[in-house]
Write a protein that holds these residues in place. Structure first.
Motif, short mmCIF file in Angstrom:
data_model
loop_
_atom_site.label_atom_id
_atom_site.label_comp_id
_atom_site.label_asym_id
_atom_site.label_seq_id
_atom_site.Cartn_x
_atom_site.Cartn_y
_atom_site.Cartn_z
N ARG A 112 45.29 51.89 38.76
CA ARG A 112 44.60 51.09 39.83
C ARG A 112 43.72 52.05 40.83
O ARG A 112 42.74 51.76 41.01
CB ARG A 112 45.31 49.92 40.29
CG ARG A 112 44.47 48.82 41.18
CD ARG A 112 45.11 47.78 41.70
NE ARG A 112 46.32 48.51 42.87
CZ ARG A 112 47.05 47.64 42.94
NH1 ARG A 112 47.10 46.46 43.24
NH2 ARG A 112 47.91 48.12 43.85
N ARG A 214 45.73 45.49 32.44
CA ARG A 214 44.68 46.33 33.00
C ARG A 214 44.57 45.17 34.27
O ARG A 214 43.85 45.78 35.29
CB ARG A 214 43.41 45.84 32.26
CG ARG A 214 43.59 46.77 30.80
CD ARG A 214 41.98 46.70 30.13
NE ARG A 214 42.10 47.51 28.74
CZ ARG A 214 41.90 49.04 29.10
NH1 ARG A 214 41.67 49.45 29.88
NH2 ARG A 214 42.04 49.67 27.96
N SER A 215 45.01 44.25 34.46
CA SER A 215 44.99 43.28 35.73
C SER A 215 45.88 42.02 35.65
O SER A 215 46.58 41.95 34.54
CB SER A 215 43.69 42.87 35.96
OG SER A 215 43.33 41.57 34.77
N LYS A 216 46.27 41.67 36.95
CA LYS A 216 47.14 40.48 37.05
C LYS A 216 48.44 40.75 36.22
O LYS A 216 48.87 40.12 35.30
CB LYS A 216 46.63 39.38 36.39
CG LYS A 216 45.26 38.81 37.04
CD LYS A 216 44.70 37.58 36.64
CE LYS A 216 43.37 37.38 37.22
NZ LYS A 216 42.54 38.09 37.13
N CYS A 326 42.37 51.72 34.44
CA CYS A 326 42.51 50.30 34.27
C CYS A 326 41.33 49.92 33.53
O CYS A 326 40.14 50.30 33.79
CB CYS A 326 42.41 49.56 35.52
SG CYS A 326 44.10 49.67 36.57
#
Length: 326
Positions: A112, A214-216, A326
């Motif tokens: 990130r 890639r997120s969360k 990411c």
């Protein structure tokens, strides 16, 4: 070997606030709170009643009652020496949260903030990097908490002894002559290999999700097991598959998500849990805790879970090799 040492030092530098200062500050707050309660007890009319009213643990009230009741001080000293590490229980519970969130962001955060590009430019393999993070979670962080917990527990024990001495009951001599005073921290430290083996599935799962998402990342780490449980229950009821969903939730999903909580192995290993309940919770000593904990390694399930955790760490290594951002 030197490369691994430097990688571990790097992890410590980057996460010192979480892995070191959090337990230190928590231990200091516990000591300050305990000192305040003991001072209130010292100025009160009834020491035993004051400790009980202020919410002290049952073991503390029991020790105070025995000491002030002029019972055998050597027996009281043995009880104190065997149980004083229970004062560090909040620290050990915090360890589970620290390891959980450390692993969750260990590989995701470096993608990130793009620091992964810098670290990949160094002559350090992905395998060494991921293994250093796993080592921090399985060995270094627990060792720090055990050390802080031992110091905090000893400080609280000395406070209690000083309070008893101020009320005419001196247990310092008997306590210092009790071998369990010195053996109890060593027994707690001897649980670290047990903790590492039982925590391996959770650490492997979190590192794998951290390398993949890639997120969360938290949503993925918790959501996928929850979705798996829901699908299993739905399929079981819809198609009458006769699946043991309770076993799946407790023995599979539970181990994936709760393995980093110290002592979780007693909830999982029913044989040792039953043996502990039959022995009596009030009679459980640090030696018993050590014996029952190591006995859980006699089952095949812990080794299956450890193998699954090692496989997920390997998957995390491969995912780190293939994902630079990411």
């Amino acid at each position: 070997m030197k490369t691994m040492q430097w990688l571990v030092k790097r992890e410590m530098w980057e996460h010192k606030g979480m892995l070191f200062w959090t337990p230190v500050v928590e231990g200091a707050v516990m000591a300050l709170f305990a000192a305040t309660m003991l001072l209130l007890a010292l100025t009160g009319d009834d020491l035993h009643a004051t400790l009980t009213v202020n919410g002290s643990s049952g073991s503390v009230s029991h020790v105070v009652g025995d000491a002030l009741g002029n019972r055998d001080l050597s027996q009281t000293a043995r009880l104190m020496a065997n149980t004083y590490m229970t004062a560090a229980s909040p620290l050990f519970l915090t360890l589970g949260a620290l390891v959980f969130f450390y692993c969750l962001g260990a590989l995701y955060d470096e993608r990130r903030d793009r620091s992964l590009l810098f670290w990949k430019s160094l002559p350090v393999s992905d395998a060494m990097t991921v293994l250093s993070k796993a080592g921090m979670a399985l060995a270094v962080a627990p060792a720090i908490v055990v050390a802080v917990g031992t110091l905090t527990s000893l400080l609280l024990l000395m406070m209690l002894c000083a309070l008893l001495a101020a009320n005419g009951v001196n247990v310092f001599g008997q306590l210092l002559a009790t071998p369990d005073l010195y053996l109890t921290p060593l027994r707690i430290a001897a649980l670290l290999p047990v903790y590492a083996l039982w925590a391996l599935p959770t650490v492997g799962w979190l590192l794998m999700v951290s390398a993949w998402a890639r997120s969360k990342v938290l949503l993925w780490a918790l959501g996928l097991p929850a979705l798996t449980v829901l699908l299993a229950v739905w399929a079981n009821k819809s198609f009458n598959l006769m699946l043991n969903t309770e076993w799946f939730m407790e023995d599979v999903i539970g181990r994936v998500l709760l393995g980093v909580v110290p002592g979780y192995w007693f909830l999982f290993d029913r044989t040792q849990r039953q043996a502990m309940s039959e022995s009596g919770a009030n009679a459980l000593t640090s030696a018993d805790l050590l014996s029952y904990s190591w006995a859980t390694l006699g089952g095949v399930s812990v080794w299956i879970g450890a193998a699954a955790g090692a496989a997920m760490i390997y998957a995390a290594i491969k995912l780190r090799q293939s994902r630079a951002e990411c």
